[in-house]
Enzyme design. Sequence first.
Site, PDB file in Angstrom:
ATOM      1  N   ASN A  10       0.787  -1.172  -0.039  1.00 37.64           N
ATOM      2  CA  ASN A  10      -0.019  -0.052  -0.033  1.00 37.64           C
ATOM      3  C   ASN A  10       0.829   1.059  -0.023  1.00 37.64           C
ATOM      4  OD1 ASN A  10      -1.881   1.923   0.652  1.00 37.64           O
ATOM      5  ND2 ASN A  10      -2.713   1.012   2.238  1.00 37.64           N
ATOM      6  N   LYS A  17       3.307   0.841   3.192  1.00 36.46           N
ATOM      7  CA  LYS A  17       2.769  -0.036   4.332  1.00 36.46           C
ATOM      8  C   LYS A  17       2.561  -1.594   3.549  1.00 36.46           C
ATOM      9  CE  LYS A  17      -0.525   2.603   6.542  1.00 36.46           C
ATOM     10  NZ  LYS A  17      -1.870   3.351   6.271  1.00 36.46           N
ATOM     11  N   ARG A  94      -2.442  -2.106  -3.480  1.00 30.94           N
ATOM     12  CA  ARG A  94      -3.476  -1.206  -3.590  1.00 30.94           C
ATOM     13  C   ARG A  94      -3.650  -0.060  -4.642  1.00 30.94           C
ATOM     14  NH1 ARG A  94      -4.814   3.206   0.759  1.00 30.94           N
ATOM     15  NH2 ARG A  94      -7.138   3.487   0.367  1.00 30.94           N
ATOM     16  N   HIS A 183     -12.694   2.857  -0.490  1.00 31.93           N
ATOM     17  CA  HIS A 183     -12.616   1.903   0.671  1.00 31.93           C
ATOM     18  C   HIS A 183     -13.195   0.570   0.185  1.00 31.93           C
ATOM     19  CE1 HIS A 183     -12.684   5.442   3.584  1.00 31.93           C
ATOM     20  NE2 HIS A 183     -11.568   5.088   3.490  1.00 31.93           N
ATOM     21  N   HIS A 211     -17.869   2.301   7.316  1.00 27.76           N
ATOM     22  CA  HIS A 211     -16.459   2.295   7.256  1.00 27.76           C
ATOM     23  C   HIS A 211     -15.924   3.567   8.171  1.00 27.76           C
ATOM     24  CE1 HIS A 211     -12.034   1.187   6.108  1.00 27.76           C
ATOM     25  NE2 HIS A 211     -12.153   2.521   6.141  1.00 27.76           N
ATOM     26  N   GLY A 213     -13.047   5.296   9.771  1.00 31.25           N
ATOM     27  CA  GLY A 213     -11.652   5.465  10.053  1.00 31.25           C
ATOM     28  C   GLY A 213     -11.256   6.993  10.025  1.00 31.25           C
ATOM     29  N   GLY A 215     -10.461   8.426   7.335  1.00 35.58           N
ATOM     30  CA  GLY A 215     -11.488   8.604   6.132  1.00 35.58           C
ATOM     31  C   GLY A 215     -12.614   7.859   6.589  1.00 35.58           C
ATOM     32  N   ARG A 244     -11.673  15.535   6.670  1.00 34.66           N
ATOM     33  CA  ARG A 244     -12.376  15.996   5.545  1.00 34.66           C
ATOM     34  C   ARG A 244     -13.823  16.411   5.912  1.00 34.66           C
ATOM     35  NH1 ARG A 244     -10.966  10.607   3.004  1.00 34.66           N
ATOM     36  NH2 ARG A 244      -9.046  10.969   2.532  1.00 34.66           N
ATOM     37  N   ASP A 285      -8.680  13.001  16.155  1.00 33.76           N
ATOM     38  CA  ASP A 285      -8.586  11.592  16.714  1.00 33.76           C
ATOM     39  C   ASP A 285      -9.944  11.473  17.501  1.00 33.76           C
ATOM     40  OD1 ASP A 285      -8.251   9.622  18.324  1.00 33.76           O
ATOM     41  OD2 ASP A 285      -6.267   9.619  17.728  1.00 33.76           O
ATOM     42  N   ARG A 287     -10.695   9.764  19.701  1.00 32.25           N
ATOM     43  CA  ARG A 287     -10.412   9.446  21.000  1.00 32.25           C
ATOM     44  C   ARG A 287     -10.306  10.902  21.968  1.00 32.25           C
ATOM     45  NH1 ARG A 287      -5.989   4.982  19.561  1.00 32.25           N
ATOM     46  NH2 ARG A 287      -5.831   6.561  17.874  1.00 32.25           N
ATOM     47  N   VAL A 334     -12.482   4.095  14.125  1.00 33.75           N
ATOM     48  CA  VAL A 334     -13.567   4.548  14.894  1.00 33.75           C
ATOM     49  C   VAL A 334     -14.773   3.739  14.948  1.00 33.75           C
ATOM     50  CG1 VAL A 334     -15.532   6.356  15.120  1.00 33.75           C
ATOM     51  CG2 VAL A 334     -13.285   6.887  14.337  1.00 33.75           C
ATOM     52  N   ASN A 337     -13.841   0.459  17.531  1.00 33.29           N
ATOM     53  CA  ASN A 337     -13.298   0.782  18.761  1.00 33.29           C
ATOM     54  C   ASN A 337     -14.125   1.873  19.753  1.00 33.29           C
ATOM     55  OD1 ASN A 337     -10.783  -0.574  19.024  1.00 33.29           O
ATOM     56  ND2 ASN A 337     -10.299   0.902  17.279  1.00 33.29           N
ATOM     57  N   GLU A 387      -8.087  -5.173   5.252  1.00 36.02           N
ATOM     58  CA  GLU A 387      -7.926  -4.556   3.664  1.00 36.02           C
ATOM     59  C   GLU A 387      -6.918  -5.411   3.244  1.00 36.02           C
ATOM     60  OE1 GLU A 387      -8.811  -0.484   5.060  1.00 36.02           O
ATOM     61  OE2 GLU A 387      -9.129  -0.201   2.897  1.00 36.02           O
TER      62      GLU A 387
HETATM   63  P1  AMP Z   1      -8.197   3.943  10.582  1.00 33.19           P
HETATM   64  O1  AMP Z   1      -8.109   5.172   9.723  1.00 33.19           O
HETATM   65  O2  AMP Z   1      -9.147   2.866  10.322  1.00 33.19           O
HETATM   66  O3  AMP Z   1      -6.912   3.432  10.922  1.00 33.19           O
HETATM   67  O4  AMP Z   1      -8.859   4.768  11.792  1.00 33.19           O
HETATM   68  C1  AMP Z   1      -8.137   5.692  12.713  1.00 33.19           C
HETATM   69  C2  AMP Z   1      -8.796   6.541  13.655  1.00 33.19           C
HETATM   70  O5  AMP Z   1      -9.561   5.576  14.582  1.00 33.19           O
HETATM   71  C3  AMP Z   1      -8.251   7.375  14.541  1.00 33.19           C
HETATM   72  O6  AMP Z   1      -8.005   8.807  14.062  1.00 33.19           O
HETATM   73  C4  AMP Z   1      -8.901   7.506  15.605  1.00 33.19           C
HETATM   74  O7  AMP Z   1      -9.778   8.485  15.580  1.00 33.19           O
HETATM   75  C5  AMP Z   1      -9.969   6.221  15.740  1.00 33.19           C
HETATM   76  N1  AMP Z   1      -9.750   5.412  16.846  1.00 33.19           N
HETATM   77  C6  AMP Z   1      -8.649   4.321  16.993  1.00 33.19           C
HETATM   78  N2  AMP Z   1      -8.957   3.801  18.333  1.00 33.19           N
HETATM   79  C7  AMP Z   1      -9.957   4.399  18.851  1.00 33.19           C
HETATM   80  C8  AMP Z   1     -10.640   4.188  20.023  1.00 33.19           C
HETATM   81  N3  AMP Z   1     -10.197   3.380  21.047  1.00 33.19           N
HETATM   82  N4  AMP Z   1     -11.591   5.160  20.459  1.00 33.19           N
HETATM   83  C9  AMP Z   1     -12.124   6.181  19.452  1.00 33.19           C
HETATM   84  N5  AMP Z   1     -11.512   6.210  18.349  1.00 33.19           N
HETATM   85  C10 AMP Z   1     -10.312   5.420  17.973  1.00 33.19           C
END
Ligand code: AMP
Length: 401
Positions: A10, A17, A94, A183, A211, A213, A215, A244, A285, A287, A334, A337, A387
Amino acid sequence: MTASRVLVLNSGSSSVKYQLLDMADRSRLAVGLVERIGEETSRLVHEPLATGGDRREQLGPIADHEAALKAVAAELAADGLGLDSPELAAVGHRVVHGGTRFTAPTVIDDEVLAEIRSLVPLAPLHNPANVTGIEVARALRADIPQVAVFDTAFHATMADHVAQYAIDAEVAERFSVRRYGFHGTSHAYVSRATARLLGKAPEEVNVIVLHLGNGASASAVRGGVCVDTSMGLTPLEGLVMGTRSGDLDPAVIFHLARVGGMSVDEIDSLLNKKSGLLGMCGDNDMREVLRRAGEGDEAAGRAFATYVHRLKKYIGAYTAVLGRVDAVVFTAGVGENAAPVREAAVAGLEELGLALDHRANAERSGEPRLISPEYARVAVAVVPTDEELEIAAQAYELVTR
Ligand code: AMP
């Protein structure tokens, strides 16, 4: 012995990656990442899962993608997993944008590579890096198939009336303006895994995949086939994301240009990199957003509410699109988690048949799982996306067909 290993690459503009998988048992032999390529502070992190050895880290300048891939090859060779091995069956790449031409994984030859290059105007940030990754890997192992797996491919089944924007048809045609969706490997993998979780075949179920994340995109999948998705010409449309904006009135752009005096590039950067959660509250983020909102921070609380409101709108819209929904599934950083996001997104949607088992939702797990009570008409699930496994599986299936 048949070759059963697949290297998944990727390639981003300044990162690569990678994962080496053995498709005989779908196991991961090694995973890693090279970041800050072209800078003094490049970093390679390699996890030799097959040998059970310690994670290795290399710091120091890595000039370009070719040097990066050579460094990765050296790490793999040190584990006895060299890329010169006859066990390597394919490299799976990818590729973000496949336009309307590529609707399935494709073995890359000169003509295919030229075609991927010609799609750069549709994905100026992503396709050039993907092309570089392909060129370097081809030079390293010209004798094995290099397979492109496209982010857009799963959405190619969208009907023309779903994919088209309501603009002048001739202009749309001339500039390839339509909805493509992204995605796709994640939506494909997760929708199938959700069917399995429900004990059904993909053809039997209608699923809304969220999905979420950095994104984020939603898709409506009927019987294993994508019928709509929230991202469009580019990954900017749809849900609120980390940086975004997702959906907005296109006139915001004219307004910012005319009244705000901003250039096209400035607006592009604003909407792609400085909007979403980051733009609304200063953190991308989830979190951090949740932590701050929990402490009563108003901007973070409102950003969370906007994020969830948009999600609900898409759940509602795709319920209407599908007619009957068997499951709503959350995936990616997101989605997998953030229990509060799932809780808030589903709250109040009982009339649509959705309900949550609050205890199950609060539990942490890396496994696919249901988080709705048995009586719920629509199952709610959390399914970790994968993925890389999906890219490897698609590439392997193509070269062993
Ligand atoms: P991804 O693009 O799928 O790797 O998702 C990344 C995003 O997941 C990060 O920007 C975080 O905002 C979110 N994330 C990861 N762990 C947690 C968690 N324990 N609680 C809330 N959001 C999380």
